[in-house]
Design a protein around this motif. Structure first.
Motif: not given
Length: 356
Positions: A78-95
């Motif tokens: 799962l850590w090898e999948l592309p991820a992004e920040r949810a809700g801006g720069a301070g949000g959680p990391l979502v895969a």
């Protein structure tokens, strides 16, 4: 102070380092099959059969270690999948999970499609296609864009207008505003009736089972006659509760569908609730004390007290009524006796009188 050997310190350090590496590094002879869309990992490696025999701490420790290693491999994928920040720069990391490859079975059957309404059937028969209209239209009176239907629609509600046109051939004395309001209520009621009819038709089409056709002549067998009698019995408003019974007919009124009303629990569900129900049943069967229903006992006591109070009040009313009747009968009896005594004195002989 006891002397500490250098070899023991180095061995402990190596064990700690190996434990840290083992926490993130797992080696398998066969690679696991992953379905990251369903968060699923399939391990094809055979476990050691000798360690899984019997039940003991060794087996539990082996199963925990195996589950931990497979979970670590799945998390590493799962850590090898592309991820992004949810809700801006301070949000959680979502895969971003890929599309699932395994088709998991359903616990419940797939929902059935909604049956078409009468208008949909008519439109399909006539070839009428639904045209998409915009929700906003230009209102010439208000000079703004308004909704086509609903609250504050374009053109306004005719029943709320300050001026109403009298149609040709109508009674000039009739209140046109009252007529418009009455027509609106009738349209609303008609639309609601059609909606309820569509719901009832959809419910019958989805749940009811079509009955077998009956012969119009006298060739029905026993099962067909029993089914016809049951259908005719439950066709009343009371569902056959107040209908006269036929000879050898069961006392309880038959159901509309003719099947059992008992509902069973699902096979796959909450195991903890099922375990608690079974344990409670076994506890009640094994206990020697009778099961006490507090609600039923309280209701029984209340009904008994109400019956005793009603019987006491009834006795008091009857005693008062008897005393009152005796008091009223005393002057009547003396009056009857006096009247009976005075009656012969008032009568005259047949031959007496001045004209005799």
């Amino acid at each position: 102070m006891a002397a500490v050997r250098v070899e023991a310190v180095l061995a402990a350090a190596e064990e700690q380092e190996a434990e840290k590496r083992r926490s993130i590094t797992v080696e398998k002879e066969l690679e696991l099959e992953y379905d990251l869309g369903n968060l699923l990992a399939v391990d094809r490696n055979p476990p050691p059969a000798a360690a899984l025999r019997g039940a003991g701490p060794r087996r539990e420790a082996l199963l925990r270690a195996l589950a931990r290693d497979n979970t670590q491999l799945l998390v590493s994928q799962l850590w090898e999948l592309p991820a992004e920040r949810a809700g801006g720069a301070g949000g959680p990391l979502v895969a971003q999970l890929p599309e699932p490859t395994f088709r998991l079975p359903r616990e419940k059957p797939a929902p059935k499609p909604r049956p078409p309404t009468r208008w949909e059937q008519f439109a399909r028969l006539k070839g009428i296609r639904r045209k998409k209209k915009t929700s906003l239209v230009w209102d010439e009176q208000a000079k703004e864009w308004r909704r086509r239907w609903g609250y504050k629609r374009a053109g306004g509600d005719p029943s709320r207008a300050w001026l109403a046109e009298v149609p040709a051939g109508a009674d000039p004395e009739e209140d046109q505003f009252a007529r418009l309001r009455r027509e609106k209520r009738e349209r609303v009621a008609r639309n609601e009736l059609n909606r309820l009819r569509n719901l009832a038709r959809a419910h019958r089409a989805g749940s009811a089972v079509p009955a077998a056709p009956l012969h119009p002549t006298g060739h029905q067998d026993r099962d067909e006659l029993r089914r016809v009698a049951r259908v005719a019995r439950v066709s009343t408003a009371s569902l056959g509760r107040f209908q006269p019974r036929l000879p050898k007919e069961p006392a309880e009124p038959p159901s509309r569908s003719g099947g059992k009303k008992r509902r069973f629990q699902p096979l796959l569900g909450n195991l903890a609730a099922e375990r608690s129900r079974q344990l409670e049943l076994l506890r009640d069967m094994g206990s020697k004390k009778p099961v006490l229903d507090i609600t039923r006992a309280v209701n029984k006591q209340l009904r008994q007290e109400e019956a005793e109070a009603a019987a006491a009040n009834k006795g008091k009313k009857q005693s008062k009524r008897g005393k009152r009747g005796r008091r009223q009968q005393r002057p009547g009896r003396s009056g009857k006796k006096s009247g009976a005594r005075r009656q012969p004195q008032q009568q005259k002989p047949a031959g007496g009188g001045s004209g005799g």
